[in-house]
Design an enzyme around this catalytic site. Sequence first.
Site, short mmCIF file in Angstrom:
data_model
loop_
_atom_site.label_atom_id
_atom_site.label_comp_id
_atom_site.label_asym_id
_atom_site.label_seq_id
_atom_site.Cartn_x
_atom_site.Cartn_y
_atom_site.Cartn_z
CD GLU A 28 99.98 80.45 15.63
OE1 GLU A 28 100.70 79.75 16.35
OE2 GLU A 28 98.76 80.20 15.47
CG ASP A 83 95.12 80.67 17.23
OD1 ASP A 83 96.23 80.73 17.78
OD2 ASP A 83 94.41 79.64 17.23
C1 GLC Z 1 98.03 78.80 18.26
C2 GLC Z 1 98.16 79.40 19.63
C3 GLC Z 1 98.29 78.29 20.62
C4 GLC Z 1 97.03 77.46 20.55
C5 GLC Z 1 96.76 76.97 19.14
C6 GLC Z 1 95.36 76.46 18.99
O1 GLC Z 1 99.16 78.10 17.88
O2 GLC Z 1 99.24 80.29 19.66
O3 GLC Z 1 98.52 78.75 21.91
O4 GLC Z 1 97.13 76.36 21.42
O5 GLC Z 1 96.91 77.99 18.20
O6 GLC Z 1 94.46 77.52 19.02
#
Ligand code: GLC
Length: 523
Positions: A264, A201
Amino acid sequence: MSGDRWWHGAVLYHVYVRSWQDSDGDGYGDLRGIIARLDHLSWLGADGIWLSPTMPSPDQDWGYDVSDYLGVHPELGTLADLDELIAQAGRRGMRVLLDLVPNHTSSAHPWFADAVSGPGSAHRGYYVWAGPGPDGGPPNNWLDATGRPAWQLDQPSGQYYLHNYLAAQPDLNWWNPQVHREFREVLGFWFDRGVAGFRIDVAHGLYKDAELRDNPPEDSSGPLGGRYGLRQVYNANRPQVHEVYREWRSIAERYSPARLLLGETWTGDIGALAAFYGDDDELQLAFNFAFAYAALGGLPGAVAGTLAGLPAGACPVWTASNHDIGRFASRWCDGDPDRIRLALLLLLTLPGTTVLYYGDEIGMTDVAVPAERRRDAMTLTVPERWNRDRCRTPMQWDSTAGGGFSEAPPWLPPGDAAACNVAAQRDDPRSLLRLCRELIGLRRTWIGGDLGCRQLPAPEGAWRFAAGRVIVTANLTGAHLALPDAGEQAVLLSSLGPAEGPAVPGSLRPWEGIVTSPAAARP
Ligand code: GLC
Ligand code: MG
């Protein structure tokens, strides 16, 4: 797909755990629900499953606020359930990835509880603290994901702590070696348990500027163009993060097959995206948001840019829907069935790793969730287009009242399960679900782990590329398109199925995609 780099050519399926299958009648999906539905995924042909956060959490951000990195959320199940899920998936040839949240913890995490107890506490330095700025307010101009200052005042100490997301998600301080040590343990704990890897994440986050400099203004708008008018230069996207991934990669490589790190990586800049692969010594996979946010007609450019920008040998990731950005059936296709079929054909024939979001296989669209039913605190106060509940609604398994998801009222309102569900589409040979399954089979047989992708000349409005042993041709327009050289190829599959009525030879129907094989045409 037993090789060391099993994700080359693989199809990963992203399960948003709370919305996939409820097993205990509380209206929330859970791990035993996933176990009960694993046959759907093996029937479909998935190679791996990425589970949205499974760790204990107060759920201010639905699991992305972790209060224990070594446990399982009691509402979702137990550690034994997760072990069984991994074992049962393994028996069906599928691997399981968990979601790891290293940029921030929950404010309920024991580290933070200790940190706020006072400046001298053992865990104070796990988080990012600063005194007030020159005007007596927040230390700098950084904004959180809701557009408010990213700093929360801790009254007793007079210091602020940083939160790039909600105030209940304090950012970790990656300048502190202790934080590195903690996460090395977390990685080992789960890898030893048989977890095949992590989706990481906010992988572009972790480090923040040591001097806490102000972010500069951002002129470009759009989802990848900064945050509320500021470029995220200093609150994230720091070069030091690459050291973390080099270290994690060396941990991942101690296992056989190597554990997988899928980031991500929230950036629109291909150079920055490429950097996350390092010299094949950082992340093996990095999400490509420029691709997801391209329009259907913009995909040729997005793909060409990706292939030109990634380092040689890097495995691209093709994904079009997730729990934040919404569903491709809406964003790319406006709910139009023919365009949805074409989009799936493209997603599943592009060489690399394809990540499908639950419901993509039946063409689930975003759901208009009424204001009073919304559950996502992060997006309650932002423009409607950013609302994330719309893409987190229950999986539509059948046409019964609860859509087969739960006996209880579901936590989010379901979409139109009567019109779009797994059971009906399994029975219909012309359905999107059956097309999806056929495409995954074709991908395995004809493309596999071959990462080569050559863009080929095509008539105006069409897109053509060579992948593995096939050629893919897509009509990206709503009109018939003449295709002069189509006759030389054997058609393996059309996104629209066999033509009804007399086919126009040498042409593509509106929004039709075909997969052809020069090899199959030869005697
Ligand atoms: C990422 C996740 C999202 C979350 C954010 C904070 O973007 O995919 O759902 O709110 O991180 O952890
Ligand atoms: Mg449940």
